[in-house]
Structures are given as C-alpha cells and as structure tokens.
Design a protein around this motif. Structure first.
Motif, PDB file in Angstrom:
ATOM      1  N   PHE A 219       0.797  -1.209   0.000  1.00  9.71           N
ATOM      2  CA  PHE A 219       0.000   0.000   0.000  1.00  9.71           C
ATOM      3  C   PHE A 219       0.838   1.271   0.000  1.00  9.71           C
ATOM      4  O   PHE A 219       0.597   2.190  -0.772  1.00  9.71           O
ATOM      5  CB  PHE A 219      -0.931  -0.012   1.213  1.00  9.71           C
ATOM      6  N   ASP A 220       1.817   1.343   0.850  1.00  8.67           N
ATOM      7  CA  ASP A 220       2.578   2.581   1.023  1.00  8.67           C
ATOM      8  C   ASP A 220       3.411   2.898  -0.213  1.00  8.67           C
ATOM      9  O   ASP A 220       3.931   1.999  -0.877  1.00  8.67           O
ATOM     10  CB  ASP A 220       3.485   2.456   2.242  1.00  8.67           C
ATOM     11  N   ALA A 221       3.558   4.170  -0.505  1.00  7.82           N
ATOM     12  CA  ALA A 221       4.258   4.611  -1.723  1.00  7.82           C
ATOM     13  C   ALA A 221       5.730   4.241  -1.724  1.00  7.82           C
ATOM     14  O   ALA A 221       6.349   4.123  -2.791  1.00  7.82           O
ATOM     15  CB  ALA A 221       4.103   6.119  -1.900  1.00  7.82           C
ATOM     16  N   ILE A 222       6.334   4.066  -0.561  1.00  8.10           N
ATOM     17  CA  ILE A 222       7.762   3.748  -0.543  1.00  8.10           C
ATOM     18  C   ILE A 222       8.000   2.241  -0.650  1.00  8.10           C
ATOM     19  O   ILE A 222       9.138   1.805  -0.812  1.00  8.10           O
ATOM     20  CB  ILE A 222       8.446   4.286   0.729  1.00  8.10           C
ATOM     21  N   GLU A 223       6.936   1.453  -0.553  1.00 12.00           N
ATOM     22  CA  GLU A 223       7.063   0.011  -0.693  1.00 12.00           C
ATOM     23  C   GLU A 223       6.912  -0.382  -2.163  1.00 12.00           C
ATOM     24  O   GLU A 223       6.464   0.406  -2.990  1.00 12.00           O
ATOM     25  CB  GLU A 223       6.010  -0.694   0.159  1.00 12.00           C
ATOM     26  N   PRO A 224       7.275  -1.608  -2.523  1.00 11.96           N
ATOM     27  CA  PRO A 224       7.171  -2.024  -3.922  1.00 11.96           C
ATOM     28  C   PRO A 224       5.730  -1.995  -4.435  1.00 11.96           C
ATOM     29  O   PRO A 224       4.771  -2.115  -3.670  1.00 11.96           O
ATOM     30  CB  PRO A 224       7.715  -3.456  -3.910  1.00 11.96           C
ATOM     31  N   PHE A 225       5.602  -1.855  -5.752  1.00 12.70           N
ATOM     32  CA  PHE A 225       4.309  -2.034  -6.404  1.00 12.70           C
ATOM     33  C   PHE A 225       3.860  -3.483  -6.216  1.00 12.70           C
ATOM     34  O   PHE A 225       2.703  -3.760  -5.897  1.00 12.70           O
ATOM     35  CB  PHE A 225       4.439  -1.709  -7.894  1.00 12.70           C
ATOM     36  N   VAL A 226       4.807  -4.412  -6.415  1.00 11.55           N
ATOM     37  CA  VAL A 226       4.518  -5.823  -6.236  1.00 11.55           C
ATOM     38  C   VAL A 226       5.787  -6.546  -5.804  1.00 11.55           C
ATOM     39  O   VAL A 226       6.891  -6.198  -6.236  1.00 11.55           O
ATOM     40  CB  VAL A 226       3.974  -6.448  -7.539  1.00 11.55           C
ATOM     41  N   SER A 227       5.632  -7.515  -4.924  1.00  9.79           N
ATOM     42  CA  SER A 227       6.724  -8.402  -4.550  1.00  9.79           C
ATOM     43  C   SER A 227       6.427  -9.789  -5.086  1.00  9.79           C
ATOM     44  O   SER A 227       5.274 -10.222  -5.109  1.00  9.79           O
ATOM     45  CB  SER A 227       6.876  -8.479  -3.027  1.00  9.79           C
ATOM     46  N   ALA A 244       9.527  -1.645  -8.024  1.00 12.24           N
ATOM     47  CA  ALA A 244       9.254  -0.411  -7.297  1.00 12.24           C
ATOM     48  C   ALA A 244       8.142   0.376  -7.978  1.00 12.24           C
ATOM     49  O   ALA A 244       7.932   0.270  -9.187  1.00 12.24           O
ATOM     50  CB  ALA A 244      10.518   0.436  -7.207  1.00 12.24           C
ATOM     51  N   LYS A 245       7.434   1.186  -7.216  1.00 13.11           N
ATOM     52  CA  LYS A 245       6.341   1.972  -7.789  1.00 13.11           C
ATOM     53  C   LYS A 245       6.864   3.022  -8.756  1.00 13.11           C
ATOM     54  O   LYS A 245       6.539   3.023  -9.939  1.00 13.11           O
ATOM     55  CB  LYS A 245       5.533   2.634  -6.670  1.00 13.11           C
ATOM     56  N   GLY A 246       7.673   3.948  -8.285  1.00 15.03           N
ATOM     57  CA  GLY A 246       8.168   5.000  -9.151  1.00 15.03           C
ATOM     58  C   GLY A 246       7.018   5.760  -9.801  1.00 15.03           C
ATOM     59  O   GLY A 246       5.923   5.884  -9.250  1.00 15.03           O
ATOM     60  N   ALA A 247       7.246   6.212 -11.034  1.00 13.95           N
ATOM     61  CA  ALA A 247       6.207   6.931 -11.773  1.00 13.95           C
ATOM     62  C   ALA A 247       5.422   6.000 -12.689  1.00 13.95           C
ATOM     63  O   ALA A 247       4.427   6.411 -13.291  1.00 13.95           O
ATOM     64  CB  ALA A 247       6.838   8.053 -12.591  1.00 13.95           C
ATOM     65  N   GLU A 267      -4.662   0.309 -10.294  1.00 12.55           N
ATOM     66  CA  GLU A 267      -5.750   1.259 -10.106  1.00 12.55           C
ATOM     67  C   GLU A 267      -5.402   2.658 -10.606  1.00 12.55           C
ATOM     68  O   GLU A 267      -6.297   3.471 -10.828  1.00 12.55           O
ATOM     69  CB  GLU A 267      -6.130   1.318  -8.628  1.00 12.55           C
ATOM     70  N   TYR A 268      -4.126   2.939 -10.785  1.00 12.00           N
ATOM     71  CA  TYR A 268      -3.708   4.272 -11.202  1.00 12.00           C
ATOM     72  C   TYR A 268      -3.030   4.308 -12.570  1.00 12.00           C
ATOM     73  O   TYR A 268      -2.960   5.372 -13.195  1.00 12.00           O
ATOM     74  CB  TYR A 268      -2.731   4.872 -10.180  1.00 12.00           C
ATOM     75  N   ARG A 269      -2.501   3.175 -13.047  1.00 13.26           N
ATOM     76  CA  ARG A 269      -1.644   3.218 -14.235  1.00 13.26           C
ATOM     77  C   ARG A 269      -2.034   2.175 -15.285  1.00 13.26           C
ATOM     78  O   ARG A 269      -1.183   1.671 -16.009  1.00 13.26           O
ATOM     79  CB  ARG A 269      -0.181   2.962 -13.839  1.00 13.26           C
ATOM     80  N   GLY A 270      -3.304   1.804 -15.375  1.00  8.91           N
ATOM     81  CA  GLY A 270      -3.687   0.822 -16.377  1.00  8.91           C
ATOM     82  C   GLY A 270      -3.401  -0.592 -15.915  1.00  8.91           C
ATOM     83  O   GLY A 270      -3.592  -0.928 -14.758  1.00  8.91           O
TER      84      GLY A 270
END
Length: 480
Positions: A219-227, A244-247, A267-270
């Motif tokens: 959930f948190d922005a500093i954590e990975p998008f997916v592990s 990593a999430k990044g942009a 949910e935010y990037r397709g």
C-alpha cells in the motif's frame, strides 16, 4: 405412476446435465460395456428404463489426491446449466458408500445440482465395481435405493460409467496478507489449520497466485508495487524480487495469467504485462483498472472511467480492445477513499456471464456480453461494500465491510453467498472487518480481523468448520 416417470426423466436430464438421451423406455446394449460415458437408470414397478450418454466435452472426471481423508473422484460439468457436482471416496473396486448431505468421509459420496443436495428423503447404496487412478481409466459405479414420490415408493437403480480425464491435487495452502507480512497457512486439515511460515511484507494488502509465484501488493508509496514470492515449496516460501512503484506503477488490484504472461491491473496506471522468466515488464493499456478476469485469451477489466472492457491478449505483443461499446456504466467511478485497503468494484466470470460486486450501490450485478457491450440481466442487493468476490459453480461468495470514511460508513460486515441462477442471497455470516474470500472444492476460506474462517459449502450454505485466529488478514489467495 406417471408422476414418478416425470420425476425420473427430470433427474436423468437435470441432475446429470446429459447431452443426449437414448431410449426413454428401454436401452439397447450395455452402455458401460461399450466404453461409453453416461449412465443407465431403471425403476422397479414402472416401465421407465433409461440410457443416457455424456458429452465428453461437457463432463470432467478428476481423480483427486491429497485430501486428508483420502483420494476421491470428482465428476462435474462446467458448460451446461444446471451445474452438477459428484464426489465419492469409494474409489477402490468393490468399495461401497452412501449419499450424504455433506462431502465427508463418513457419508462417502455426495451429489449436488446447482447447490441442491440429492437425495433429500431417500437412501441409496453405491458400489464401485471398477475403480481407477489414471487418465483414461474407466470408472463403473452401480447404485440402488428406495425413493418415494407422492407417497408411492419405488426402487431406483442403475450404473454410472465415466473415464478419468485428469489427476489433480487438493490445494493445501492459503496465502494471507495482514499489513505487515504474508502468511502461509496449511489448510490440509480444514478442521485444524496451522501457520506454516511468515514473510515480512510491510503495508501488504493484496495477494494472488499464478503457478509457483505469489504476487503481493503493497500500500505505502515507498514500498514495492509488487513483490514476487516463490511458493514452489510453500513451507520455505520467500521473496525473490520486486518492482518499485516510481512513476510507472501505482496500486496493484488484480492478477491473472494467460499462457506465458502474467497481467497485473493497476488502479492508477492501467495494467501491466509481465514475462517473469525474462523480467519483461510493460504497461499494456492506460485504463485505470479496478479489477479484471480472464476468460480464454480475453481479459475483461473494470475501467475507472467507463466500466467494462474486453481485451484480446491472444497475441501478447499486440493486445486488442475488442469490446469498448459498453452499455454498463454503473460502477463506482466517483471519488471514493482509495486509502481504505481493497475497496473497489470486483469482476469475475463463470465462463458465460460476468459478475460485478459493485461498491457504489451495494449490489452484485450479472451481465451478458453482446457485440455492443454488456447487458445487465440480473442483480442481487448485498447491502455492503465488497472487499472480495469469488465465483464457484452457481454461487458467488462476497466479503464486505464498512469504513469510517465517506461514502463507505454503512455496510454489512461479513460474507454472503449468492445463488447466481436466481440472483438471491442464500446465506450469510456476520464477521469483523471481512476482507477476503477464496473457494476451493467444497470449502470457502474467509479472512477478517479475527482470523481465517473455513466454511463447508457442499450443502449450498455456509457451514462453519473452523477458525484459525492466526489467519487474520487483509486478503487471501489459494494456489490451485
């Protein structure tokens, strides 16, 4: 006796979802001896004798291993309605069993059609005259019992002959995120689950599995998008990589696998196409995706802007949006608190229709696809904001809960079971912050703030079997 004859014809055609009936009064030859798949049925005191062939494409026969009570046969259909489920532990040649109201070793054999258990008021003995354990092996089961219709007793007897299509294993592990870790829980014994291992996963809220990988969303922005978690050997599962999430990446909402690729909705990037072996990660489509489901080589997604879309991914290098003219727009595309875990509309399919657990109006919606979109053909009021949706046979299982933030303050908290044929709620269980559900075989595995709850669903209702308090969490997946 006319009513009995009508009843038996209905049993033959409906309970066994047969494709062809040969001889409503008599049959020629020995169906089982001819190597056909189907069954023969006779009654005493009446002239009805039937011989029914199965269409091999419509009926699946599994030899299932790994159940704590022993191996069993599972015979079911997936394409015709009504849906049939037949289970028996009587797999050895010469073994006998009786029908029960639940699937367990004491009763031995269980039959349901669209969730209705058969028989209701009669007694049958089944004898496995020929068993098998490998694909291609012929199974021959004889049955006989006394029934009553309109106070007229009669004996129904016959034989069931099928060929094993595949050997499968019972899934023995579930995977649960709890906000700080991923828990691997052994559910081989549904009456006594146990924690196998725990993996650190800060702010984890979502998990799904494909092959030997568990995909964990943070959930948190500093954590990975997916592990990426290697679950080839669940007791020694471990994270071996992450993105990593990044942009480029936002918030993981769903995972499906199509051939060599895994698709992750965002949910935010397709949604994104991952080729795991080559670490090839790409954005496929720009629609902000709440949820998605696979049907063949198609992905059907819920788009934040304009509801359902169908995307053909047969050619993974060039996905094609094949259905954009959606007549369905009643999803929660308004602003709602993204900060509340997994709150979003979910979509799943039974292979024919598509279902949406919609948080906007607290309903489960049923859609049929047309060349011009998705037509709403039914809906059930569930009175809650869905946190997870699972489809199994002719039933949907939905967890839901309230939130202190608008507009999610008012909601049923727990799990509901919906009959998809009638679109009615058939059972429900109140829980505490219900957050996830998966279904496998005769069991529904449900997470809430108090633990992992396991329900026997074989009788068409939610029968509580056990609660593992260490299994509390945000979401749950099963590797089957």
């Amino acid at each position: 006796m006319k009513n009995i004859r009508i009843l038996l014809v209905a049993l033959v055609i409906l309970f066994y979802s047969c494709s062809e009936q040969n001889g409503s009064q008599s049959y020629i030859g020995d169906l089982c001896g001819d190597g056909e798949q189907g069954f023969v049925v006779n009654t005493t005191g009446d002239s009805f004798n039937g011989n029914v062939h199965f269409n091999g494409d419509d009926v699946i026969v599994q030899y299932v291993t790994g159940h704590p009570d022993g191996d069993y046969y599972h015979i079911f259909n997936t394409t015709n309605s009504p849906l049939m489920d037949f289970y028996t532990f009587a797999i050895a040649t010469g073994s006998t069993s009786t029908f029960g109201q639940n699937f367990n070793v004491l009763d031995g054999t269980y039959l349901a059609m669209d969730g209705s258990t058969f028989p209701l008021n009669n007694s049958y003995v089944l004898t496995t005259t020929q068993g098998g354990a490998q694909p291609g092996d012929l199974i021959n089961i004889e049955f006989s019992g006394l029934s009553e219709f309109h106070e007229e007793p009669f004996t129904l007897e016959g034989r069931l002959c099928v060929t094993i299509d595949e050997v499968v294993s019972v899934a023995n592990y579930v995977y649960i995120t709890d906000g700080s870790s991923l828990k691997v829980v052994n559910v081989s014994n549904v009456l006594s689950p146990s924690l196998e291992t725990t993996i650190a996963a800060p702010t984890s809220y979502y998990v799904n599995t494909a092959n030997s990988v568990a995909y964990v969303g943070h959930f948190d922005a500093i954590e990975p998008f997916v592990s990426f978690v290697n679950i080839a050997n669940p007791p020694t599962a471990s994270i071996y990589g992450s993105v990593a999430k990044g942009a480029t990446y936002g918030r993981l909402t769903d995972v499906v696998e199509v051939e060599d690729y895994t698709y992750l909705s965002d949910e935010y990037r397709g949604f994104h196409k991952f080729h795991m072996s080559s670490a090839d990660y790409n954005i496929v489509d720009g629609h902000d995706t709440m949820s998605m489901v696979k049907n063949g080589d198609d992905l059907v997604i819920i788009d934040m802007a304009s509801a359902l879309h169908k995307i053909d991914v047969t050619d993974a290098s060039a996905p094609i949006i094949t259905n954009t003219y959606s007549t369905y727009t009643d999803v929660d595309t308004s602003s709602y608190p993204f900060s509340n875990g997994s709150f979003h509309s979910w979509t799943r399919t039974d292979g024919t229709n598509y279902y949406v657990a919609n948080i906007l109006d607290k309903k489960l919606k049923k859609f049929q696809e047309t060349g011009f979109g998705y037509n709403l053909v039914g809906e059930a009021v569930i009175d809650g904001h869905a946190t997870a949706l699972a489809i199994n046979g002719s039933f949907a299982f939905i967890t839901m809960k309230p939130s202190p933030d608008a507009p999610l303050q008012t909601s049923f908290d727990g799990i509901k079971m919906v009959n998809l044929n009638t679109m009615t709620v058939v059972d429900f269980k109140p829980l505490a912050q219900a957050s996830g559900v998966v279904v496998n075989l005769n069991y529904a595995y449900v997470t809430d703030a108090n633990g992992l709850h396991i329900y026997d669903i074989s009788s068409g209702s939610l029968n509580h079997l056990s609660t593992f308090t260490g299994g509390f969490g945000n979401y749950i997946a099963i590797n089957n």
